[in-house]
Design a protein around this motif. Structure first.
Motif, short mmCIF file in Angstrom:
data_model
loop_
_atom_site.label_atom_id
_atom_site.label_comp_id
_atom_site.label_asym_id
_atom_site.label_seq_id
_atom_site.Cartn_x
_atom_site.Cartn_y
_atom_site.Cartn_z
N ALA A 143 18.48 14.80 -50.80
CA ALA A 143 18.25 15.41 -52.12
C ALA A 143 19.60 15.56 -52.81
O ALA A 143 20.63 15.75 -52.15
N LEU A 144 19.60 15.47 -54.12
CA LEU A 144 20.80 15.71 -54.92
C LEU A 144 20.72 17.13 -55.46
O LEU A 144 19.74 17.50 -56.13
N TRP A 145 21.75 17.93 -55.17
CA TRP A 145 21.73 19.35 -55.53
C TRP A 145 23.15 19.78 -55.92
O TRP A 145 24.08 19.64 -55.14
N ARG A 146 23.28 20.28 -57.14
CA ARG A 146 24.54 20.81 -57.65
C ARG A 146 25.71 19.86 -57.45
O ARG A 146 26.80 20.25 -57.00
N GLY A 147 25.48 18.59 -57.75
CA GLY A 147 26.55 17.61 -57.64
C GLY A 147 26.86 17.17 -56.23
O GLY A 147 27.86 16.47 -56.01
N VAL B 117 -2.43 23.37 -39.14
CA VAL B 117 -1.22 23.15 -39.91
C VAL B 117 -0.60 24.48 -40.32
O VAL B 117 -1.29 25.40 -40.76
N GLU B 118 0.72 24.57 -40.18
CA GLU B 118 1.50 25.70 -40.68
C GLU B 118 2.66 25.16 -41.49
O GLU B 118 3.32 24.20 -41.08
N VAL B 119 2.92 25.79 -42.64
CA VAL B 119 3.99 25.35 -43.53
C VAL B 119 4.93 26.52 -43.80
O VAL B 119 4.49 27.64 -44.08
N GLU B 120 6.23 26.26 -43.69
CA GLU B 120 7.25 27.26 -44.01
C GLU B 120 8.18 26.71 -45.08
O GLU B 120 8.65 25.58 -44.98
N VAL B 121 8.43 27.52 -46.10
CA VAL B 121 9.33 27.14 -47.18
C VAL B 121 10.52 28.10 -47.19
O VAL B 121 10.34 29.31 -47.08
N SER B 122 11.71 27.56 -47.29
CA SER B 122 12.91 28.39 -47.38
C SER B 122 13.84 27.84 -48.43
O SER B 122 13.82 26.63 -48.73
N ARG B 123 14.66 28.71 -49.00
CA ARG B 123 15.64 28.30 -50.02
C ARG B 123 17.04 28.66 -49.55
O ARG B 123 17.23 29.65 -48.83
N PHE B 124 18.02 27.84 -49.98
CA PHE B 124 19.40 28.10 -49.61
C PHE B 124 20.05 29.01 -50.63
O PHE B 124 19.94 28.78 -51.84
N ARG B 125 20.74 30.05 -50.16
CA ARG B 125 21.47 30.97 -51.03
C ARG B 125 22.95 30.67 -50.88
O ARG B 125 23.58 31.10 -49.90
N LEU C 148 14.23 19.21 -50.88
CA LEU C 148 14.06 18.93 -52.30
C LEU C 148 14.80 19.94 -53.16
O LEU C 148 15.08 21.06 -52.72
N GLU C 149 15.11 19.51 -54.37
CA GLU C 149 15.75 20.37 -55.36
C GLU C 149 14.70 20.83 -56.36
O GLU C 149 13.86 20.04 -56.80
N SER C 150 14.71 22.12 -56.70
CA SER C 150 13.74 22.65 -57.65
C SER C 150 14.40 23.71 -58.51
O SER C 150 14.81 24.77 -58.01
N SER C 151 14.55 23.40 -59.81
CA SER C 151 15.12 24.35 -60.78
C SER C 151 16.45 24.91 -60.31
O SER C 151 16.71 26.12 -60.41
N GLY C 152 17.32 24.04 -59.78
CA GLY C 152 18.64 24.45 -59.34
C GLY C 152 18.69 25.00 -57.93
O GLY C 152 19.77 25.32 -57.43
#
Length: 362
Positions: free
Chosen positions: A195-199, A268-276, A246-250
């Motif tokens: 994924a492309l994220w913040r350059g 099925v189990e799904v986990e979503v996490s975001r990087f801070r 994936l990248e989503s809204s920055g």
């Protein structure tokens, strides 16, 4: 139509035309054979043609997001779109050249098509028909291509992920049309998603490691930092796991899907996490208000929950459909943690990976 068909109207004088009174079924048949831009021209002819075009095509320039690009069953199956909003396969006149290729990426109505026998990659706009050839990639066969912007934009960048897990980068305005191989991902079992994220080019290893590369294409060097270490837990023989980046809204999102097989059914189990980035850590995401996430090995994205799309859900479609009902889309709710199924009438070829197309998200 605005007025009933009158076969005697063509006999009228005074320069009057019978074209506005074509039978609806005949006009719909003609519309189904036209390219998207020609359909727009049809809407400008008269009010009756415009009404028929809107009723039969239903806003395909741009069409509502998302749609699933898939290949119809059969050895010579054509490419087609499945609409979540209408729950049906939609007619769409894709060029013959595209039908012979394999979609490996998309952005804003542009498809990245790989032609394996020619070892070639071509970018093609679905609406205008414009084509942009790309230099031959050092990585082939291609699993995925990520574009930072449409190829008509200044400074656009392309990242390619090979099926062997190697990543390469291209920026035509800077690198002079030459690809730069970034890494093979060997220590991490090969890379499985990018994924492309913040350059930065972010790569997801098979062991769960996430690396971020800040690349100087002029100097042809890259600095790397680790955003996430490898997973410590192992799977038993009845469990399978898939990860998506994936990248989503920055934001940089990591989605893990764990499914276990018990008596020919899948749990099925799904986990979503975001990087801070400020804290250099990942946090769990339990809600996606007004949004949904669409996962695929070729393209993943987050999009608003429009008509036909459930918010706070994760949609996934793969050619093996992961032991669900054949030819189906899985919809996992983060709220009740259950999976529903959206059937694809008529099915699709299991030889080609279905691809989420979200042109309005670019």
């Amino acid at each position: 139509m605005a007025s009933p068909y009158n076969p005697h109207r063509r006999q009228l004088g005074g320069g009057q035309s019978a074209w506005p009174d074509l039978p609806p079924e005949l006009l719909e048949s003609v519309l189904g054979r036209l390219a998207p831009l020609d359909r727009v021209a049809v809407r400008l002819v008269c009010s009756s043609w415009r009404s028929c075009a809107r009723a039969s095509i239903s806003a395909d320039l741009p069409f509502e997001a998302p749609r699933l690009l898939l290949r119809r069953p059969g050895s010579c199956g054509s490419l087609a779109f499945f609409s979540l909003h209408r729950r049906e396969i939609l007619p769409f006149a894709l060029p013959d050249r595209l039908s012979s290729g394999r979609c490996c990426g998309q952005i804003g109505g542009w498809l990245a098509m790989a032609f394996d026998e020619e070892r070639a990659i071509e970018l093609r706009n679905l609406f205008s028909g414009q084509s942009v050839p790309m230099p031959r990639s050092p990585v082939f066969p291609v699993a995925k291509i990520v574009l930072s912007a449409p190829p008509t934009s200044l400074g656009w960048v392309a990242a390619v992920l090979g099926r062997a897990g190697t990543v390469a980068l291209l920026q035509p305005d800077v690198s002079g049309g030459a690809w730069i191989t970034i890494a093979a991902g060997g220590p991490h079992g090969g890379f499985r998603d990018v994924a492309l994220w913040r350059g930065r080019l972010c790569a997801l290893g098979d062991d769960g490691t996430v690396l971020a590369y800040r690349v100087d294409l002029r100097a042809r060097v890259a600095a790397v930092s680790e955003l996430r270490g490898k997973d410590a837990n192992s799977l038993n023989r009845l469990e399978r796991r898939a990860r998506y980046l994936l990248e989503s809204s920055g934001e940089l999102l990591l989605v893990k899907k764990l499914y276990s097989v018990v008596r020919d059914s899948a749990d099925v189990e799904v986990e979503v996490s975001r990087f801070r980035p400020g804290e250099c850590k990942w946090e769990s995401v339990t809600e996606l208000p007004g949004r949904a996430v669409f996962l695929g090995s070729v393209a993943s994205a987050a999009a608003p929950a429009t008509a036909g799309v459930r918010e706070n859900c994760v949609y996934f479609a793969r050619r093996d459909v992961e032991l669900m009902v054949p030819h189906a889309i899985g919809v996992y709710s983060l709220g009740d943690r259950e999976t529903a199924v959206v059937a694809i009438a008529g099915g699709h070829s299991v030889e080609v990976e279905p691809v989420w197309i979200l042109p309005s998200v670019a």
